[in-house]
Design a protein around this motif. Structure first.
Motif, PDB file in Angstrom:
ATOM      1  N   TYR A  66     -39.415 -18.189  -5.031  1.00  0.00           N
ATOM      2  CA  TYR A  66     -38.064 -18.730  -5.127  1.00  0.00           C
ATOM      3  C   TYR A  66     -37.611 -18.635  -6.575  1.00  0.00           C
ATOM      4  O   TYR A  66     -38.325 -19.049  -7.488  1.00  0.00           O
ATOM      5  CB  TYR A  66     -38.032 -20.170  -4.619  1.00  0.00           C
ATOM      6  N   ILE A  67     -36.411 -18.084  -6.751  1.00  0.00           N
ATOM      7  CA  ILE A  67     -35.885 -17.819  -8.084  1.00  0.00           C
ATOM      8  C   ILE A  67     -34.527 -18.502  -8.227  1.00  0.00           C
ATOM      9  O   ILE A  67     -33.611 -18.268  -7.424  1.00  0.00           O
ATOM     10  CB  ILE A  67     -35.740 -16.300  -8.314  1.00  0.00           C
ATOM     11  N   ALA A  68     -34.399 -19.340  -9.244  1.00  0.00           N
ATOM     12  CA  ALA A  68     -33.131 -20.031  -9.500  1.00  0.00           C
ATOM     13  C   ALA A  68     -32.090 -19.019  -9.971  1.00  0.00           C
ATOM     14  O   ALA A  68     -32.362 -18.195 -10.842  1.00  0.00           O
ATOM     15  CB  ALA A  68     -33.329 -21.112 -10.554  1.00  0.00           C
ATOM     16  N   LEU A  69     -30.904 -19.073  -9.367  1.00  0.00           N
ATOM     17  CA  LEU A  69     -29.829 -18.163  -9.728  1.00  0.00           C
ATOM     18  C   LEU A  69     -28.907 -18.738 -10.800  1.00  0.00           C
ATOM     19  O   LEU A  69     -28.004 -18.057 -11.256  1.00  0.00           O
ATOM     20  CB  LEU A  69     -29.015 -17.780  -8.481  1.00  0.00           C
ATOM     21  N   LEU A  70     -29.132 -19.998 -11.151  1.00  0.00           N
ATOM     22  CA  LEU A  70     -28.418 -20.591 -12.267  1.00  0.00           C
ATOM     23  C   LEU A  70     -29.384 -21.499 -13.000  1.00  0.00           C
ATOM     24  O   LEU A  70     -30.346 -22.008 -12.420  1.00  0.00           O
ATOM     25  CB  LEU A  70     -27.159 -21.331 -11.828  1.00  0.00           C
ATOM     26  N   THR A  71     -29.132 -21.666 -14.274  1.00  0.00           N
ATOM     27  CA  THR A  71     -29.996 -22.511 -15.084  1.00  0.00           C
ATOM     28  C   THR A  71     -29.615 -23.973 -14.906  1.00  0.00           C
ATOM     29  O   THR A  71     -28.518 -24.288 -14.403  1.00  0.00           O
ATOM     30  CB  THR A  71     -29.882 -22.152 -16.572  1.00  0.00           C
ATOM     31  N   GLU A  72     -30.496 -24.844 -15.342  1.00  0.00           N
ATOM     32  CA  GLU A  72     -30.192 -26.273 -15.295  1.00  0.00           C
ATOM     33  C   GLU A  72     -28.949 -26.564 -16.127  1.00  0.00           C
ATOM     34  O   GLU A  72     -28.082 -27.345 -15.728  1.00  0.00           O
ATOM     35  CB  GLU A  72     -31.392 -27.078 -15.788  1.00  0.00           C
ATOM     36  N   LYS A  73     -28.846 -25.918 -17.279  1.00  0.00           N
ATOM     37  CA  LYS A  73     -27.692 -26.105 -18.161  1.00  0.00           C
ATOM     38  C   LYS A  73     -26.401 -25.709 -17.449  1.00  0.00           C
ATOM     39  O   LYS A  73     -25.405 -26.433 -17.495  1.00  0.00           O
ATOM     40  CB  LYS A  73     -27.874 -25.284 -19.440  1.00  0.00           C
ATOM     41  N   GLU A  74     -26.408 -24.564 -16.776  1.00  0.00           N
ATOM     42  CA  GLU A  74     -25.223 -24.115 -16.052  1.00  0.00           C
ATOM     43  C   GLU A  74     -24.856 -25.101 -14.941  1.00  0.00           C
ATOM     44  O   GLU A  74     -23.678 -25.413 -14.732  1.00  0.00           O
ATOM     45  CB  GLU A  74     -25.458 -22.727 -15.444  1.00  0.00           C
ATOM     46  N   TYR A  75     -25.860 -25.597 -14.234  1.00  0.00           N
ATOM     47  CA  TYR A  75     -25.623 -26.559 -13.157  1.00  0.00           C
ATOM     48  C   TYR A  75     -25.018 -27.844 -13.724  1.00  0.00           C
ATOM     49  O   TYR A  75     -24.027 -28.365 -13.185  1.00  0.00           O
ATOM     50  CB  TYR A  75     -26.920 -26.859 -12.409  1.00  0.00           C
ATOM     51  N   LEU A  76     -25.598 -28.362 -14.807  1.00  0.00           N
ATOM     52  CA  LEU A  76     -25.096 -29.599 -15.409  1.00  0.00           C
ATOM     53  C   LEU A  76     -23.668 -29.434 -15.924  1.00  0.00           C
ATOM     54  O   LEU A  76     -22.843 -30.343 -15.785  1.00  0.00           O
ATOM     55  CB  LEU A  76     -26.022 -30.053 -16.536  1.00  0.00           C
ATOM     56  N   GLU A  77     -23.370 -28.276 -16.511  1.00  0.00           N
ATOM     57  CA  GLU A  77     -22.012 -28.022 -16.992  1.00  0.00           C
ATOM     58  C   GLU A  77     -21.020 -28.088 -15.840  1.00  0.00           C
ATOM     59  O   GLU A  77     -19.972 -28.725 -15.953  1.00  0.00           O
ATOM     60  CB  GLU A  77     -21.937 -26.655 -17.674  1.00  0.00           C
ATOM     61  N   GLN A  78     -21.344 -27.430 -14.725  1.00  0.00           N
ATOM     62  CA  GLN A  78     -20.436 -27.413 -13.578  1.00  0.00           C
ATOM     63  C   GLN A  78     -20.282 -28.807 -12.973  1.00  0.00           C
ATOM     64  O   GLN A  78     -19.170 -29.232 -12.643  1.00  0.00           O
ATOM     65  CB  GLN A  78     -20.933 -26.429 -12.516  1.00  0.00           C
ATOM     66  N   GLU A  79     -21.384 -29.514 -12.819  1.00  0.00           N
ATOM     67  CA  GLU A  79     -21.324 -30.867 -12.255  1.00  0.00           C
ATOM     68  C   GLU A  79     -20.510 -31.799 -13.154  1.00  0.00           C
ATOM     69  O   GLU A  79     -19.756 -32.635 -12.663  1.00  0.00           O
ATOM     70  CB  GLU A  79     -22.731 -31.427 -12.045  1.00  0.00           C
TER      71      GLU A  79
END
Length: 122
Positions: A66-79
């Protein structure tokens, strides 16, 4: 891109391992964290994340990676953008006022933010 708290726990495990993990590694890590989810439950969360285009699944022989398609940073920015937009009509000042008025941010954190602001404005 809404994800459940359980899906987020799975993502955090994967992010902590450079965004790629084999299924068996995910199961071991989730159990080490104290979650008592069955393998099928973990597979369901992984499938949902894949359907939401947050994870990619690659076959390695008979096993799945399983490979993340977005980084934690990208996810936090969007949220964060979504949260500020939804609850504060896009006004960050309202969020900060709430933090200050409810003593959810300390004087030291405010000073740290001022210093961060100064450094990043240069």
């Amino acid at each position: 891109m809404k994800i459940s708290d359980s899906e987020l726990e799975i993502l955090r495990v994967i992010w902590a391992h450079n965004g790629r993990m084999m299924f068996s590694e995910i199961v071991d890590e989730i159990h080490a964290l104290g979650f008592e989810w069955k393998n099928n439950t973990i597979l369901t969360f992984l499938a949902r994340l894949s359907e939401k285009k947050i994870l990619d699944v690659q076959k390695k022989g008979r096993r799945n990676e399983y490979i993340a398609l977005l980084t934690e940073k990208e996810y936090l920015e969007q949220e964060t953008k979504d949260f500020v937009g939804k609850f504060y009509e896009g006004e960050v000042k309202g969020l900060i006022a709430t933090l200050v008025e409810n003593e959810l941010i300390s004087d030291k954190e405010i000073e740290d933010l001022k210093e961060y602001w100064r450094k990043n404005k240069e």
